[in-house]
Enzyme design. Structure first.
Site, mmCIF file in Angstrom:
data_model
loop_
_atom_site.group_PDB
_atom_site.id
_atom_site.type_symbol
_atom_site.label_atom_id
_atom_site.label_comp_id
_atom_site.label_asym_id
_atom_site.label_seq_id
_atom_site.Cartn_x
_atom_site.Cartn_y
_atom_site.Cartn_z
ATOM 1 N N GLY A 100 0.823 -1.216 0.000
ATOM 2 C CA GLY A 100 0.000 0.000 0.000
ATOM 3 C C GLY A 100 0.855 1.263 0.000
ATOM 4 O O GLY A 100 0.470 2.293 -0.543
ATOM 5 N N GLY A 101 2.057 1.123 0.602
ATOM 6 C CA GLY A 101 2.949 2.272 0.654
ATOM 7 C C GLY A 101 3.932 2.313 -0.504
ATOM 8 O O GLY A 101 4.780 3.190 -0.595
ATOM 9 N N GLU A 107 10.731 -4.197 0.745
ATOM 10 C CA GLU A 107 10.181 -4.859 1.941
ATOM 11 C C GLU A 107 10.359 -6.368 1.846
ATOM 12 O O GLU A 107 10.722 -7.033 2.803
ATOM 13 C CB GLU A 107 8.705 -4.510 2.110
ATOM 14 C CG GLU A 107 8.462 -3.077 2.556
ATOM 15 C CD GLU A 107 6.999 -2.716 2.577
ATOM 16 O OE1 GLU A 107 6.202 -3.352 1.859
ATOM 17 O OE2 GLU A 107 6.649 -1.779 3.325
HETATM 18 O O1 DER Z 1 3.524 -0.796 1.930
HETATM 19 C C1 DER Z 1 3.385 -1.622 2.865
HETATM 20 O O2 DER Z 1 3.377 -2.858 2.711
HETATM 21 C C2 DER Z 1 3.178 -1.077 4.247
HETATM 22 O O3 DER Z 1 3.694 -1.930 5.192
HETATM 23 C C3 DER Z 1 1.781 -0.768 4.431
HETATM 24 O O4 DER Z 1 0.952 -0.796 3.368
HETATM 25 C C4 DER Z 1 1.099 -0.839 5.748
HETATM 26 O O5 DER Z 1 0.617 0.423 5.873
HETATM 27 P P1 DER Z 1 0.078 1.089 7.189
HETATM 28 O O6 DER Z 1 0.838 0.490 8.339
HETATM 29 O O7 DER Z 1 0.398 2.529 6.946
HETATM 30 O O8 DER Z 1 -1.373 0.776 7.215
#
Ligand code: DER
Length: 227
Positions: A100-101, A107
């Protein structure tokens, strides 16, 4: 708001698992940031000593350096003892959708180089089946990206190139992200295999069998589950 409180509780609980002398992977997103901040505080108070960290994104690297956390070189010259990262969706098998980020590739590299991969979430991230709530982020080379859109559509997804300031979002690697809404995914492992076999698909957000620990914070407190 309650969600931010749960994110903080989960992130800070995971930060307490870090021991002096460890190599630590720092995750990306609004939950993992609480772990990073707590680690910095523990270093400042002397509660934690002699750690070195590797970031899962340029943004996290900037934040960690600003907080005074000693950073490891990008080639990851030493095994990572523990990584603390967030997730967008977690299923009962502790498999994840991440990305999502936009940091999904680094990662996953950091996660797969880590002895422990501790995922920190608020309870809202729990899902009966991956894909129920979130599209699957797929990182693609810009060359031929529209052919990847057609490929993902052929697998049943509704595909949205992720927008970014001034056009399309770019990852730290300069690639594009195709957010692919599959709906509930029956066989994540099979889908992951199809994605990984496709030239031009550089990464995807299915993290299967990668998380070792899950820290969930919610109305009934903090739970630490292990795979
Ligand atoms: O990008 C990712 O996988 C992040 O870990 C993520 O999407 C989780 O986001 P949040 O902790 O801001 O909800």
């Amino acid at each position: 708001n309650p969600e931010a409180r749960f994110k903080q509780q989960a992130g800070e609980h995971a930060a307490s698992l870090v021991q002096s002398g460890m190599v630590v992977g720092l995750g990306t997103g609004s939950t993992a940031i609480f772990a990073t901040r707590k680690i910095a505080v523990r270093l400042q108070t002397g509660d934690l000593q002699g750690i070195v960290a590797i970031a899962t994104s340029r943004a996290t690297d900037d934040t960690a350096r600003a907080l005074g956390i000693p950073m490891l070189a990008d080639d990851i010259p030493r095994e990572i003892d523990i990584t603390i990262d967030g997730a967008d969706e977690v299923d009962p098998a502790m498999d994840l959708i991440k990305g999502g980020g936009g940091a999904l590739l680094r990662e996953k590299i950091v996660a797969e180089a880590s002895r422990l991969e501790v995922i920190v979430v608020d309870e809202g991230k729990l899902s009966p089946r991956l894909g129920t709530h979130w599209p699957l982020p797929v990182e693609v080379l810009e060359f031929g990206w529209r052919s990847q859109v057609r490929f993902l559509e052929s697998l049943g997804a509704a595909v949205t190139p992720r927008p970014g300031n001034g056009g399309l979002f770019r990852t730290d690697q300069g690639n594009l992200i195709l957010d692919s809404r599959f709906g509930p995914i029956n066989n994540p492992l099979e889908l992951a295999g199809k994605l990984e076999a496709r030239a031009g698909i550089i990464g995807h957000g299915l993290f299967i069998g990668i998380a070792s620990d899950l820290v969930v914070a919610g109305n009934d407190g903090i739970r630490h589950l292990q795979r």
